[in-house]
Scaffold this motif. Structure first.
Motif, PDB file in Angstrom:
ATOM      1  N   ARG A  36      95.753 100.915 117.000  1.00 10.08           N
ATOM      2  CA  ARG A  36      94.572 101.660 116.588  1.00 10.08           C
ATOM      3  C   ARG A  36      93.726 101.995 117.812  1.00 10.08           C
ATOM      4  NH1 ARG A  36      93.238  96.689 112.806  1.00 10.08           N
ATOM      5  NH2 ARG A  36      93.732  95.811 114.850  1.00 10.08           N
ATOM      6  N   TYR A  37      92.859 102.968 117.640  1.00 16.29           N
ATOM      7  CA  TYR A  37      91.998 103.359 118.752  1.00 16.29           C
ATOM      8  C   TYR A  37      91.161 102.176 119.234  1.00 16.29           C
ATOM      9  CZ  TYR A  37      88.608 105.984 121.512  1.00 16.29           C
ATOM     10  OH  TYR A  37      87.816 106.444 122.534  1.00 16.29           O
ATOM     11  N   ALA A  38      90.699 101.343 118.298  1.00 18.67           N
ATOM     12  CA  ALA A  38      89.870 100.197 118.654  1.00 18.67           C
ATOM     13  C   ALA A  38      90.638  99.138 119.438  1.00 18.67           C
ATOM     14  CB  ALA A  38      89.271  99.579 117.399  1.00 18.67           C
ATOM     15  N   ASP A  39      91.979  99.214 119.448  1.00 16.75           N
ATOM     16  CA  ASP A  39      92.793  98.252 120.198  1.00 16.75           C
ATOM     17  C   ASP A  39      92.877  98.587 121.687  1.00 16.75           C
ATOM     18  OD1 ASP A  39      93.443  96.904 117.839  1.00 16.75           O
ATOM     19  OD2 ASP A  39      95.248  98.105 117.511  1.00 16.75           O
ATOM     20  N   LEU A  40      92.427  99.768 122.067  1.00 14.86           N
ATOM     21  CA  LEU A  40      92.705 100.286 123.404  1.00 14.86           C
ATOM     22  C   LEU A  40      91.607  99.928 124.395  1.00 14.86           C
ATOM     23  CD1 LEU A  40      93.894 103.869 122.389  1.00 14.86           C
ATOM     24  CD2 LEU A  40      95.231 101.742 122.500  1.00 14.86           C
ATOM     25  N   GLY A  41      92.026  99.713 125.643  1.00 24.02           N
ATOM     26  CA  GLY A  41      91.098  99.565 126.742  1.00 24.02           C
ATOM     27  C   GLY A  41      90.849 100.911 127.403  1.00 24.02           C
ATOM     28  N   VAL A  46      96.851  99.013 124.832  1.00 26.66           N
ATOM     29  CA  VAL A  46      96.394  97.889 124.017  1.00 26.66           C
ATOM     30  C   VAL A  46      96.057  96.703 124.918  1.00 26.66           C
ATOM     31  CG1 VAL A  46      97.037  96.259 122.207  1.00 26.66           C
ATOM     32  CG2 VAL A  46      97.737  98.664 122.039  1.00 26.66           C
ATOM     33  N   THR A  47      94.882  96.122 124.705  1.00 24.40           N
ATOM     34  CA  THR A  47      94.439  94.999 125.513  1.00 24.40           C
ATOM     35  C   THR A  47      95.052  93.688 125.026  1.00 24.40           C
ATOM     36  OG1 THR A  47      92.510  94.491 124.148  1.00 24.40           O
ATOM     37  CG2 THR A  47      92.239  96.197 125.859  1.00 24.40           C
ATOM     38  N   PRO A 226      88.687  97.656 136.784  1.00 28.76           N
ATOM     39  CA  PRO A 226      89.900  98.330 136.295  1.00 28.76           C
ATOM     40  C   PRO A 226      90.693  97.435 135.349  1.00 28.76           C
ATOM     41  CG  PRO A 226      89.678  98.584 138.672  1.00 28.76           C
ATOM     42  CD  PRO A 226      88.655  97.583 138.264  1.00 28.76           C
ATOM     43  N   GLU A 227      91.301  98.054 134.342  1.00 28.07           N
ATOM     44  CA  GLU A 227      92.034  97.296 133.326  1.00 28.07           C
ATOM     45  C   GLU A 227      93.194  96.492 133.898  1.00 28.07           C
ATOM     46  OE1 GLU A 227      89.378  99.704 131.164  1.00 28.07           O
ATOM     47  OE2 GLU A 227      90.738 100.241 132.808  1.00 28.07           O
ATOM     48  N   GLY A 281      92.971  81.891 131.840  1.00 30.82           N
ATOM     49  CA  GLY A 281      93.459  83.258 131.955  1.00 30.82           C
ATOM     50  C   GLY A 281      94.212  83.440 133.255  1.00 30.82           C
ATOM     51  N   PHE A 282      95.228  84.302 133.236  1.00 36.06           N
ATOM     52  CA  PHE A 282      96.060  84.546 134.417  1.00 36.06           C
ATOM     53  C   PHE A 282      96.182  86.048 134.617  1.00 36.06           C
ATOM     54  CE2 PHE A 282      97.193  80.547 132.533  1.00 36.06           C
ATOM     55  CZ  PHE A 282      97.326  79.676 133.607  1.00 36.06           C
ATOM     56  N   GLY A 283      95.835  86.504 135.824  1.00 35.90           N
ATOM     57  CA  GLY A 283      95.883  87.936 136.095  1.00 35.90           C
ATOM     58  C   GLY A 283      96.113  88.234 137.558  1.00 35.90           C
ATOM     59  N   ALA A 284      96.168  89.518 137.862  1.00 31.50           N
ATOM     60  CA  ALA A 284      96.419  89.969 139.229  1.00 31.50           C
ATOM     61  C   ALA A 284      95.225  89.659 140.119  1.00 31.50           C
ATOM     62  CB  ALA A 284      96.690  91.466 139.224  1.00 31.50           C
TER      63      ALA A 284
END
Length: 301
Positions: A36-41, A46-47, A226-227, A281-284
């Motif tokens: 859905r649109y609300a799922d998007l970053g 989708v986030t 940035p996402e 949390g794990f990220g770049a």
């Protein structure tokens, strides 16, 4: 299908425990889903937080006919089904207007708790995996699982179960261990049918704290960081119920995640000095290099 070691990001514990979730064939339940649109970053994808909602809906929609009949017939005392922990890994970012399948199975059945395993598939390719621990509770605390519920869960057991999310060390509950804090006020939209703050809302709080830290280091850009810098994997422990209306602090420490070269965000949710939740949390790492980001440097031991 890709080898799990090349699909999953390094660092989070689910990377060592997700082999049985990467193939759609063993899953007893697969449901179609369209983002859905609300799922998007901001990048139109989708986030990870939105994926948590997909997995929540899969748990809620799991069919438990024997247990439902037991409850309807008055054969089981008033109860609540509480999420105790979950892990989520986004392997690829789903896109808008595409068709996916959310798969659901049971990884473990314990005395008063059970674990679901989930995956999101684009065709036969996994794009996200998750598992969780759910506790059955009555007014006096955790309750033994009735036979009717065990039979329902047994019909969805996966052939390759997993160990479930690990418990963080006890020192993670000490407020003084974290050098940063992000204050939050609960909103009525955060509350779910259990009359406490919903698990997806809590995950969004941890993501907000990470985004605030990133944004400050980037000079507070319009639209936020940035996402691609958002954590792609989360491990969450729900220590106690989170009430509304209340004010809480997300305490945060940021470390270099040496195994994968990214960042490890250690977070705790506190009401004063009382810990009510934990998350990793794990990220770049992206541009976040330099002073104060050595291995475990920001977490006070």
């Amino acid at each position: 299908m890709s080898d799990p070691a090349t699909v999953l990001p390094a660092g989070p514990s689910l990377a060592d425990d997700a082999g049985g979730l990467l193939d759609a064939a063993p899953f007893p339940v697969l449901r179609p889903v369209t983002p859905r649109y609300a799922d998007l970053g901001g990048d139109g994808r989708v986030t990870t937080v939105a994926l948590a909602r997909w997995f929540e809906e899969a748990r809620v929609l799991a069919e438990l006919p024997r247990f439902r009949r037991l409850v309807e017939d008055g054969g089981f005392a008033p109860f609540r089904i509480l999420l105790a922990a979950q892990r989520i890994h986004r392997l690829e970012a789903p896109v808008h207007r595409a068709e996916y399948r959310v798969a659901t199975g049971v990884r473990r059945i314990g005395g008063s708790s059970y674990s679901y395993g989930h995956a999101v598939f684009d065709g036969d390719r996994p794009v996200a995996v998750s598992d969780s621990v759910t506790v059955l509770a009555t007014g006096s605390g955790p309750s033994g699982l009735p036979d009717a519920l065990r039979e329902d869960l047994g019909s969805m057991v996966l052939e390759e179960p997993g160990g479930g999310p690990p418990r963080p060390e006890a020192s993670r509950r000490e407020r003084s261990r974290y050098p940063l804090a992000h204050p939050l006020v609960t909103r009525i939209g955060d509350v779910d049918t259990n009359r406490h703050v919903n698990n997806v809302a809590l995950l969004s709080w941890y993501a907000d704290a990470v985004a605030a830290w990133q944004s400050a280091r980037l000079g507070d850009p319009d639209g936020g960081p940035p996402e691609e810098l958002a954590p792609s994997a989360w491990e969450v422990q729900y220590v106690d119920e989170v009430a509304h209306p209340r004010t809480y602090d997300v305490a945060l420490a940021v470390d270099r995640e040496t195994a994968g070269g990214g960042l490890h965000y250690r977070a705790g949710l506190f009401s004063g000095d009382r810990c009510v939740g934990l998350a990793d949390g794990f990220g770049a790492a992206g541009p976040f290099t330099g002073a104060g980001l050595g291995p475990r440097s920001a977490y006070r031991r």
